[in-house]
Design a protein around this motif. Structure first.
Motif, short mmCIF file in Angstrom:
data_model
loop_
_atom_site.label_atom_id
_atom_site.label_comp_id
_atom_site.label_asym_id
_atom_site.label_seq_id
_atom_site.Cartn_x
_atom_site.Cartn_y
_atom_site.Cartn_z
N ASP A 216 1.06 -0.40 0.01
CA ASP A 216 -0.15 -0.09 -0.05
C ASP A 216 0.91 1.21 0.24
O ASP A 216 0.93 2.09 -0.85
N SER A 219 3.33 1.54 -3.39
CA SER A 219 2.08 1.79 -4.64
C SER A 219 1.56 3.02 -4.71
O SER A 219 2.55 4.08 -5.77
N TYR A 220 1.51 3.93 -3.81
CA TYR A 220 1.49 5.19 -3.63
C TYR A 220 2.79 5.92 -3.69
O TYR A 220 2.94 7.19 -4.46
N TYR A 223 3.81 5.65 -7.12
CA TYR A 223 2.89 7.60 -8.54
C TYR A 223 3.24 8.00 -7.73
O TYR A 223 3.24 9.30 -8.82
N THR A 235 -0.46 -2.77 -6.98
CA THR A 235 -1.41 -2.36 -6.34
C THR A 235 -2.56 -3.94 -7.26
O THR A 235 -3.46 -4.31 -6.18
N ALA A 248 -7.22 0.25 -2.02
CA ALA A 248 -6.78 -0.39 -3.25
C ALA A 248 -7.50 -0.23 -4.01
O ALA A 248 -6.92 -0.30 -5.28
N ASN A 251 -7.38 3.08 -5.55
CA ASN A 251 -5.91 4.08 -6.42
C ASN A 251 -6.32 3.14 -8.30
O ASN A 251 -5.72 3.59 -8.63
N LEU A 252 -7.14 1.51 -7.74
CA LEU A 252 -6.65 0.67 -9.40
C LEU A 252 -7.40 1.39 -10.70
O LEU A 252 -7.22 1.26 -11.04
#
Length: 533
Positions: A216, A219-220, A223, A235, A248, A251-252
């Motif tokens: 979590d 991935s952020y 990004y 993600t 998630a 976010n996907l």
């Protein structure tokens, strides 16, 4: 340059002596001396905890013995209850057990044996580090990682140069570093340390931190650095583990939408570039004046040069220049103090001229200075240009103290030693700590004409003093001192002497610094006739 072994330290002897090191009773992360005290505090807590465990184990042993005794007795009694109670002693003992002994057992179980441990813990907690200390220690580790170009795995496995006490980092340690970087909006280091935490989890290390939480954050962070494709893949990986993860799933959809937009924009940009390229080919181009000129080599940015020098790279010393650097026995034109036992002087650098004196301060003197300074150590400050006041700064994490001859007669002896070797007047040297934004600013006794720097400890790795403008690096060696002039004889500032201390990678650093001022040097170092003479 000779093969004489190099030395260093971390206190600062100013006027009498400014000590910059790592110690005192606040800002623990700036102070190895203070952290040493914390080790003993923790040892005391461990001893207290073991005593608590021993008492609990003894209590549990008594309870277990009682339970086994009662189990055997009950099994026998319940086979023939009336016959068992027909014996008057058994009847008496049953009454006694239920009325007294079970009550004693209850008191034993309810007895709070943790009181002593909790009291000790509460008492020691007032000396514990704060959140600021933990964040400061994390940032210091990240700074070392950047300065010395260390990958996360090297740090995590403890494979650092000069290490004698190897220490491994757990998944929790790596995750905590990444989380602190995340809270500071430092997504670059968040990515590095979340990746290391994930790597160790995938290698089978047991942890209270799970892959979902790490993915979590990771991935952020990716990004935020603009890599939508990789953020999307991570993600998806998270959702394969936890399909119902609410954030998630959100976010996907967002990452997929942004990735489509990004690819469309890139496609449009590529088409535009193709059209421009065709137009250029149609036009007959003449060579420009710029292409005829010799390519100009951009200077290395100061921060990059600083870090290179800290790593031992980028030193600008040619063989020819180095061949002109010598070692000598030095008496400063026959100073009586050094006629029979000259000082060992070594040329460290030619422009600016920096010399090192070997075996110039003894171990006993160093220990006495540390002893005098430790109770006085305070966080070093910097000048705030907005308020005009002195304040602490995250990038300056040393601690300092000032010593004078009033603290101990030995300080006057050290000052006299500096005067004998430099020929400069010490009476106008700094007596009070003054953090200045410019080393050449007027301080009432003239500018800082020269710097004398004692190295009072060896450093296992890191801790050099570097001069980025000239590509010079001076490495720590205990018992030595380096000396240079900050001003030309004319009184103009020699900005090539601007210097900075490299962070200590492994070990502890004490230095002692003496800043010598212009006033009183009129006949000892006469003014030159030109600006740089």
């Amino acid at each position: 340059m000779s093969n004489m072994e190099r030395w260093c330290g971390g206190c600062v002897l100013v006027l009498s002596c400014l000590l910059q090191t790592f110690s005192a009773y606040s800002d623990f992360y700036t102070s190895i001396g203070q952290m040493t005290d914390l080790l003993y505090t923790e040892k005391d807590l461990v001893t207290s905890l073991k005593n608590y465990i021993m008492v609990e184990e003894m209590k549990l042993k008594q309870v277990k013995q009682w339970a086994e005794k009662m189990d055997t007795l009950s099994a026998t009694a319940t086979q023939d209850p009336e016959g068992f109670l027909g014996h008057p002693v058994n009847a008496f003992k049953l009454m006694k057990r239920l009325n007294t002994e079970w009550g004693n057992l209850e008191n034993l179980v309810l007895k709070d044996s943790a009181e002593g441990f909790i009291s000790n813990l509460t008492l020691q907690r007032q000396h514990f580090p704060t959140d600021e200390d933990q964040t400061g220690a994390a940032k210091a580790l990240l700074r070392l990682q950047d300065t010395y170009r260390l990958d996360t795995n090297t740090i995590s496995t403890g494979d650092l140069p000069g290490v004698t006490h190897k220490s491994l980092m757990t998944v929790e340690d790596c995750f905590e570093l990444g989380k602190i970087a995340y809270s500071e909006v430092d997504y670059y280091h968040t990515e590095l340390w979340m990746e290391q935490a994930l790597k160790q989890l995938e290698e089978g290390e047991e942890s209270t931190v799970d892959k979902v939480t790490v993915l979590d954050y990771l991935s952020y962070a990716i990004y935020q650095q603009g890599d939508l494709g990789r953020a999307l893949e991570l993600t998806k990986k998270l959702l394969r583990i936890d399909p119902d993860h609410q954030r998630a799933n959100g976010n996907l959809k967002y990452f997929e939408f942004q990735l489509i937009k990004q690819r469309k924009a890139q496609a449009d940009e590529a088409k535009k570039a193709q059209v421009e390229d065709k137009d250029k080919k149609r036009r007959k181009r003449q060579p420009s004046d710029a292409s005829k000129k010799k390519a100009f080599k951009e200077p290395v940015p100061e921060r990059k040069m600083y870090e290179m020098l800290c790593r031992g790279e980028g030193v600008k010393m040619t063989n020819r220049r180095q061949s002109r650097l010598f070692c000598r026995y030095y008496t400063n034109n026959g100073n009586p103090s050094y006629l029979l036992s000259p000082a060992k002087q070594e040329d460290e650098w030619d422009r600016p001229y920096i010399v090192r004196y070997h075996d110039i301060i003894s171990h006993s003197e160093i220990e006495k200075i540390k002893e005098l300074a430790l109770p006085k150590l305070k966080r070093a400050t910097v000048h705030d240009p907005l308020t005009g006041k002195l304040t602490t700064a995250l990038y300056r994490v040393s601690k300092s103290a000032w010593l004078t001859g009033y603290d101990h007669p030995m300080i006057d002896q050290i000052n006299q030693r500096i005067e004998d070797l430099t020929g400069l007047e010490m009476d106008t040297a700094e007596e009070l700590q003054k953090d200045e934004p410019d080393a050449f600013k007027e301080l009432g006794t003239g500018n800082r004409v020269a710097t004398w720097l004692f190295y009072m400890s060896d450093v296992a790795a890191g801790g050099a003093t570097v001069f980025p403008d000239v590509g010079a690096a001076v490495w720590p060696k205990k018992g030595t001192a380096v000396f240079w002039y900050n001003l030309f004889p004319s009184g103009e500032g020699d900005y090539s002497t601007r210097h900075a201390a490299c962070p200590v990678l492994v070990g502890n650093k004490w230095v002692s610094n003496k800043w010598i001022h212009e006033r009183g040097q009129e006949f000892r170092r006469p003014c030159g006739l030109t600006e740089i003479a």
